[in-house]
Design a protein around this motif. Structure first.
Motif, PDB file in Angstrom:
ATOM      1  N   PRO A  23      -5.818  -8.974   6.164  1.00 12.56           N
ATOM      2  CA  PRO A  23      -5.227  -7.998   5.331  1.00 12.56           C
ATOM      3  C   PRO A  23      -4.280  -8.582   4.324  1.00 12.56           C
ATOM      4  O   PRO A  23      -3.708  -9.727   4.521  1.00 12.56           O
ATOM      5  CB  PRO A  23      -4.287  -7.200   6.441  1.00 12.56           C
ATOM      6  N   VAL A  60      -0.977   1.144   5.720  1.00 15.91           N
ATOM      7  CA  VAL A  60      -0.946   1.458   6.912  1.00 15.91           C
ATOM      8  C   VAL A  60       0.369   1.890   7.520  1.00 15.91           C
ATOM      9  O   VAL A  60       0.803   2.596   8.639  1.00 15.91           O
ATOM     10  CB  VAL A  60      -1.330   0.410   7.829  1.00 15.91           C
ATOM     11  N   VAL A 109      -7.850   2.854   4.580  1.00  8.35           N
ATOM     12  CA  VAL A 109      -7.004   3.020   5.521  1.00  8.35           C
ATOM     13  C   VAL A 109      -5.872   3.940   4.998  1.00  8.35           C
ATOM     14  O   VAL A 109      -5.057   4.818   5.368  1.00  8.35           O
ATOM     15  CB  VAL A 109      -6.309   1.893   5.796  1.00  8.35           C
ATOM     16  N   TRP A 158     -11.085  -1.650   2.670  1.00  8.31           N
ATOM     17  CA  TRP A 158     -10.409  -1.397   3.698  1.00  8.31           C
ATOM     18  C   TRP A 158      -9.291  -0.663   3.467  1.00  8.31           C
ATOM     19  O   TRP A 158      -8.791   0.260   4.141  1.00  8.31           O
ATOM     20  CB  TRP A 158     -10.384  -2.696   4.346  1.00  8.31           C
ATOM     21  N   ASN A 159      -8.441  -1.322   2.456  1.00 12.97           N
ATOM     22  CA  ASN A 159      -7.344  -0.755   2.107  1.00 12.97           C
ATOM     23  C   ASN A 159      -7.272   0.531   1.518  1.00 12.97           C
ATOM     24  O   ASN A 159      -6.464   1.605   1.880  1.00 12.97           O
ATOM     25  CB  ASN A 159      -6.636  -1.427   0.842  1.00 12.97           C
ATOM     26  N   THR A 173      -2.636  -3.644   2.287  1.00 13.67           N
ATOM     27  CA  THR A 173      -3.095  -3.191   3.415  1.00 13.67           C
ATOM     28  C   THR A 173      -1.757  -2.805   4.376  1.00 13.67           C
ATOM     29  O   THR A 173      -1.801  -1.570   4.789  1.00 13.67           O
ATOM     30  CB  THR A 173      -3.679  -4.376   4.186  1.00 13.67           C
ATOM     31  N   PHE A 187      -7.474   0.268  10.658  1.00  5.54           N
ATOM     32  CA  PHE A 187      -6.587  -1.136  10.532  1.00  5.54           C
ATOM     33  C   PHE A 187      -7.065  -1.900  11.557  1.00  5.54           C
ATOM     34  O   PHE A 187      -7.243  -3.158  11.347  1.00  5.54           O
ATOM     35  CB  PHE A 187      -5.194  -0.721  10.447  1.00  5.54           C
TER      36      PHE A 187
END
Length: 556
Positions: free
Chosen positions: A311, A319, A285, A281-282, A315, A301
């Protein structure tokens, strides 16, 4: 065991401490520590060493240090455990200090010591200590031990001495393993030798050594440029054939590689088929934010939160630039609430990022309140708040903040000065801007960039001092770019100076021949002084080159 009436002995406690450290369970470790003390086994060296390791694994390096200092007999294992524990807790410099004490006390260094201390040398870039350890390796005959040789290669590469790393690697008197090749490839990537890293990757496969996930991640990092995207695709295929594509390290590296190459379609496709973990995910993003897809970065996010994925600090760091670049006040306020709720706002880096987000949206009061609440204000925080005030036309406030920054002992960098000079230019503060530019050159020894010169040329030009601006351009230590000549041409339009306008336009036509705005500006200069035939010739030149002025539009 205890509740059944059995009494633990000196063999029991090491296993208990190891389990508490691996989970980790700090409170249970404390209870086991007390039990060992009551049972009379705390003077046992093995128990003490395992206790130190347990506290270090739990992140309690201070408590581990107390146990170490209280030992009557500190063996080489004790010293190694202490050095390794400090290093894994991010205290590489402290780990080296303990190593110096160990050598000073005459404790015999072994292979484990070397393998423990060399990574610390690599982190703090202490090449001198690394060389001394290398001498110890040669004196004690540890060089044939593969982990020692690999650690030396890694240390030299991370300290910037790639030639010495290569010399050790090329020695034929030892057998290279996957760690050896990975260390060499990673060292090449770290030192910007991308082609050499890829070459080592090919040689590794011909040598019969199968790359692991860390090797592939290093090779994919080497391809983080549009020039090497074809190599990256080949490596992607190799990851699939080696059945490494589901490894979290490889998944993250693939997403990063495509994102850094500017191909967010491929990056998103990899993400859609990979595991949903915080690292991936990091990566996605960060990729969207890096490629200026702010809305998609914020969307992912929020999807991450919707999928109950927690997160981490990385993270938030990924973002925050997206929220800053979106310049949306409501989004910034929403993020602010989330950061307070989750406790991330306690981090200086996170608060600084939020200051930048509010400043870019024009909420300067909110940005200033967060900034003033920072316990430690580094140059990044100062630059963010100064830039915010500068971009929104508060030049005098930006200057006063710069003065406060200098008084606080924080040295401004080139980005800080660019922000202040930009604000002075747009506010018409000629004397103040020139003074700050001179202060930057002489008092702070900051090497001026093209952006600094563009700001000063624009500043002087707006004030009508066109000849002075032109002389500054001619005295520049490097070739002026389109921003510098564009600033002069814009000033010539305002003050109707045809002669210098023609000079600036001529350079602009050479630098960016397809920019229709430069032709329009020159035509405006001619029109302003009534030279209609020249203005018409500029329009004809525009048509003959197949260029067309972009139509105007309104954002309302």
């Amino acid at each position: 065991m205890i509740s059944s009436g059995f009494r633990p002995d000196n063999f029991t406690f090491p296993f208990v401490f190891k389990a508490c450290g691996d989970v980790p369970l700090f409170k249970m470790g404390l209870q086991a520590h007390c039990k060992a003390f009551v049972s009379g086994f705390l003077s046992n060296e093995v128990v003490q060493n395992c206790l130190i390791a347990m506290y270090m694994n739990c992140g309690e390096k201070e408590v581990g240090s107390v146990v170490f200092e209280g030992m009557n007999n500190q063996s080489v294992v004790s010293w190694n455990t202490m050095i390794a524990g400090l290093f894994q807790n991010g205290c590489a410099a402290e780990a080296l200090m303990v190593f110096y004490r160990m050598v000073g006390d005459g404790v015999e260094v072994d292979e484990a010591t070397v393998v423990t201390v060399l990574p610390a040398c690599a982190v703090v870039k202490d090449l001198e200590t690394g060389r001394r350890v290398h001498v110890l390796v040669d004196e004690r005959g540890f060089g044939e031990y593969a982990p020692v040789r690999n650690s030396l290669i890694d240390m030299y590469a991370k300290c910037g001495n790639l030639d010495e790393a290569r010399r050790l690697f090329d020695d034929r008197n030892w057998r290279k393993d996957v760690v050896s090749w990975t260390a060499m490839i990673g060292g090449c990537v770290l030192n910007g030798c991308v082609s050499e890293a890829l070459h080592f990757g090919v040689k590794m496969q011909f040598s019969g050594i199968k790359p692991n996930s860390v090797t592939m991640a290093s090779l994919l990092t080497a391809c983080s440029s549009a020039l090497f995207i074809s190599h990256g695709k080949c490596l992607h295929g190799l990851c699939i054939r080696l059945r490494l594509k589901d490894d979290i390290v490889v998944e993250t590296a693939l997403i990063d590689m495509y994102a850094n190459c500017g191909n967010m379609n491929f990056s998103a496709r990899v993400f859609e088929t990979c595991s949903r973990r915080t690292a991936t995910w990091n990566a996605i993003v960060s990729g969207f934010a890096h490629n200026k897809h702010e809305i998609k970065a914020i969307k992912h996010f929020k999807l991450m939160l919707a999928e109950s994925m927690r997160p981490d600090q990385a993270t938030i760091a990924s973002v925050l630039p997206a929220y800053s670049d979106s310049a949306d006040t409501n989004q910034a306020m929403s993020l602010h609430c989330f950061l307070i709720k989750t406790g991330f706002l306690q981090s200086t880096e996170t608060t600084t990022g939020l200051v930048d987000a509010y400043a870019k949206t024009g909420c300067l009061d909110a940005a200033k309140e967060l900034f003033e609440g920072l316990n430690t204000k580094d140059y990044v925080a100062w630059s963010a708040i100064i830039s915010g005030y500068g971009k929104h036309g508060h030049a005098k406030t930006a200057i006063s903040l710069l003065e406060r920054m200098i008084e606080a002992g924080i040295e401004p960098n080139e980005v800080t000065f660019t922000s202040v000079l930009y604000s002075c230019s747009h506010a018409g503060l000629v004397d103040e801007g020139v003074h700050i530019f001179q202060q930057m050159l002489h008092a702070h020894q900051v090497k001026p960039s093209l952006d600094h010169y563009a700001c000063v040329v624009d500043l002087i030009g707006r004030a009508g001092k066109l000849e002075e601006a032109y002389r500054m351009i001619k005295r520049m230590p490097f070739e002026p770019n389109q921003a510098v000549w564009g600033a002069l041409l814009g000033a010539c339009v305002v003050h109707e100076n045809v002669e210098l306008g023609e000079v600036a336009a001529k350079h602009l036509f050479e630098i960016e021949p397809e920019n229709t705005g430069n032709y329009v500006l020159l035509g405006n200069v001619y029109a302003a002084v009534g030279r209609w035939e020249d203005a018409e010739s500029v329009r004809s030149l525009l048509k003959s080159r197949g260029l067309r002025k972009a139509p105007g539009c309104s954002s309302v």
